[in-house]
Design an enzyme around this catalytic site. Sequence first.
Site, mmCIF file in Angstrom:
data_model
loop_
_atom_site.group_PDB
_atom_site.id
_atom_site.type_symbol
_atom_site.label_atom_id
_atom_site.label_comp_id
_atom_site.label_asym_id
_atom_site.label_seq_id
_atom_site.Cartn_x
_atom_site.Cartn_y
_atom_site.Cartn_z
ATOM 1 N N TYR A 218 7.054 -13.717 -37.898
ATOM 2 C CA TYR A 218 7.728 -12.260 -37.545
ATOM 3 C C TYR A 218 6.267 -11.119 -36.909
ATOM 4 C CZ TYR A 218 10.033 -8.680 -36.453
ATOM 5 O OH TYR A 218 10.877 -6.668 -36.891
ATOM 6 N N PHE B 119 9.677 -1.286 -7.296
ATOM 7 C CA PHE B 119 10.244 -2.906 -7.247
ATOM 8 C C PHE B 119 12.011 -2.077 -8.118
ATOM 9 C CE2 PHE B 119 12.329 -6.443 -9.660
ATOM 10 C CZ PHE B 119 12.695 -7.278 -8.716
ATOM 11 N N ASP B 120 13.331 -2.994 -7.716
ATOM 12 C CA ASP B 120 14.641 -2.604 -8.311
ATOM 13 C C ASP B 120 14.614 -2.031 -9.304
ATOM 14 O OD1 ASP B 120 14.566 -5.100 -8.250
ATOM 15 O OD2 ASP B 120 16.034 -5.225 -7.335
ATOM 16 N N ASP C 106 1.910 -1.685 -11.463
ATOM 17 C CA ASP C 106 2.771 -3.129 -11.861
ATOM 18 C C ASP C 106 2.525 -4.064 -10.865
ATOM 19 O OD1 ASP C 106 5.132 -4.667 -11.873
ATOM 20 O OD2 ASP C 106 6.348 -3.162 -10.393
ATOM 21 N N ALA D 101 2.928 -8.007 -11.212
ATOM 22 C CA ALA D 101 3.752 -9.116 -11.572
ATOM 23 C C ALA D 101 2.605 -10.195 -11.246
ATOM 24 C CB ALA D 101 4.922 -9.406 -11.024
ATOM 25 N N LYS E 281 5.350 -14.465 -13.467
ATOM 26 C CA LYS E 281 5.420 -14.727 -11.539
ATOM 27 C C LYS E 281 3.801 -15.594 -11.794
ATOM 28 C CE LYS E 281 8.506 -11.175 -10.475
ATOM 29 N NZ LYS E 281 8.926 -10.998 -11.167
ATOM 30 N N HIS F 61 23.187 -5.725 -5.354
ATOM 31 C CA HIS F 61 22.289 -6.260 -4.815
ATOM 32 C C HIS F 61 23.044 -7.850 -5.338
ATOM 33 C CE1 HIS F 61 18.951 -5.095 -5.715
ATOM 34 N NE2 HIS F 61 18.712 -6.157 -5.708
HETATM 35 C C1 LIG Z 1 6.709 -5.571 -7.996
HETATM 36 C C2 LIG Z 1 7.948 -6.522 -9.605
HETATM 37 N N1 LIG Z 1 7.806 -5.694 -10.848
HETATM 38 C C3 LIG Z 1 9.004 -5.740 -11.953
HETATM 39 C C4 LIG Z 1 9.555 -6.568 -11.547
HETATM 40 C C5 LIG Z 1 11.052 -7.027 -13.057
HETATM 41 O O1 LIG Z 1 10.533 -8.302 -14.011
HETATM 42 P P1 LIG Z 1 11.438 -8.941 -14.527
HETATM 43 O O2 LIG Z 1 12.427 -10.075 -13.636
HETATM 44 O O3 LIG Z 1 10.254 -9.868 -15.357
HETATM 45 O O4 LIG Z 1 11.575 -8.476 -15.515
HETATM 46 C C6 LIG Z 1 9.631 -7.760 -10.492
HETATM 47 C C7 LIG Z 1 10.692 -9.197 -11.341
HETATM 48 O O5 LIG Z 1 10.149 -9.131 -9.837
HETATM 49 C C8 LIG Z 1 8.668 -7.786 -9.656
HETATM 50 O O6 LIG Z 1 9.138 -8.244 -8.683
#
Ligand SMILES: Cc1ncc(COP(=O)(O)O)c(C=O)c1O
Length: 462
Positions: A72, A125-126, A217, A219, A260, A454
């Site tokens: 843990y 990002f969304d 951000d 990824a 990613k 979406h």
């Molecule tokens: C640029 C970016 N930020 C954040 C995220 C969110 O990450 P997760 O899907 O691991 O929650 C994504 C996911 O596609 C992304 O492309």
Amino acid sequence: MKYMKAEPFRIKMVETVKKTTKAERQKWLIEAGYNAFKLKAENVYVDCLTDSGTSAMSNRQWAALMMGDESYAGCRSFYNLEESVQDVFGMPYVQPTHQGRAADYIMAKKIYCEPGKYAIGNMHFDTFRGNAEVLGAIPVDYVIDEGLNTGSAYHPFKGNIDLNKMQQLIDEKGADNVCVVIITVTCNNNGGQPVSMKNIREVSELAQKYNIPVVMDSARLAENAYFIQQREEGYQDKSIKEITKEMFSYCETATMSSKKDGLVNIGGLFVTRNNDIYIQANQLAIVHEGFITYGGMSGRDMEALAVGLQEGCDEQYLEYRINQVKYLGDRLKEKGVPIIEPTGGHGVYVDGRRFFPQIPQHEFPSQRLVVALYEEAGVRAVELGACAFGSKDKETGEPIWPELETMRIALSRRVYTNSHLDVIAEALGDIYANRDQYKGMKLVYEGPITSLRHFTAGFELL
Ligand SMILES: Cc1ncc(COP(=O)(O)O)c(C=O)c1O
């Protein structure tokens, strides 16, 4: 290495994919409300919905998985991950999370976002946008104009932030009303387009002048670094990790969806150089994710990520990766299919408006293309256009249509061969040749949070 142009790996384990008939696919589309997210994956022949969490892991990662320490607190797997992250990010404090969006949430909630204040980004990002919407912060996208031009006009870094637009907002609203600048590398929403080191540096300098924190951000940090190495003067002789470390030297904190460039199927990271911020993040992680040294990840998943991050920064892998995306782009261009150029890091984005000029944006041309591609070839892509990026005027409720209208064909890492990509190119070429026969779609269901609609939307064919 003259002849060594093939994949820098060989395949040791395979997963069967099912071949299906057009009649079956038409039935499944109706059952799914013409939403690709609602199709069963087993009914997809080539799955290009996303590059997120879909990577094939290496033998080293599978071996590392067996070394998971599931204690843990204070597990060895955390320290292995911490070391790997520090090596790539050059930042000291590492808080794992179960996915990128959890890191987004921690970053936004209390730490960097405040209700009524602006969050500047290239293109948010969304999942951050959803978090911001819930918290009442105002996300604004200031990608350079070239980044919104889907034509062939070449720009090496279409993910850059427009410094003039950023300065203008600070002048108009006051620096106190801007809570954070978030640089997304690569910029997912406009084609996986990279951000240059120069831009990252200048954005950071401008933000620093006004005491505005910068978050990355990240990824697709390694893909972005590879583009910098290939395209930006002065970086040709630097290693990928030297470049990633420099990228992060210009920000205070980074969030990452490890699904990613971490080359794993699940996981996220919140990484910072600021100890106070780290302590705050730890508290939020304990409440929402898990104890500091696992934050929603199992020990074995942290082990796989520790290895995956290193493999994701391997130059031979990155050369293959970026060239595979380009390969698909080139095949599509040969058939006249309009795509965002140059191709970016993780997929090919087809311009829905130029593909179906007869379908107006309120009839979802890119979604229509997603449906056609699945119907014809069992290939699943995703709409990033009127449905995913559309919004509504807060006062009148009138729809606001986005500037970019695309279908993204995301390529999973180390998963498909170029002959799978040939299937996509052939099918899209045929649809393009018959493009006049297609009509638009009607949105018949949407969920309460517009920026996330979406995922669950329902459509009918017109
Ligand atoms: C640029 C970016 N930020 C954040 C995220 C969110 O990450 P997760 O899907 O691991 O929650 C994504 C996911 O596609 C992304 O492309």
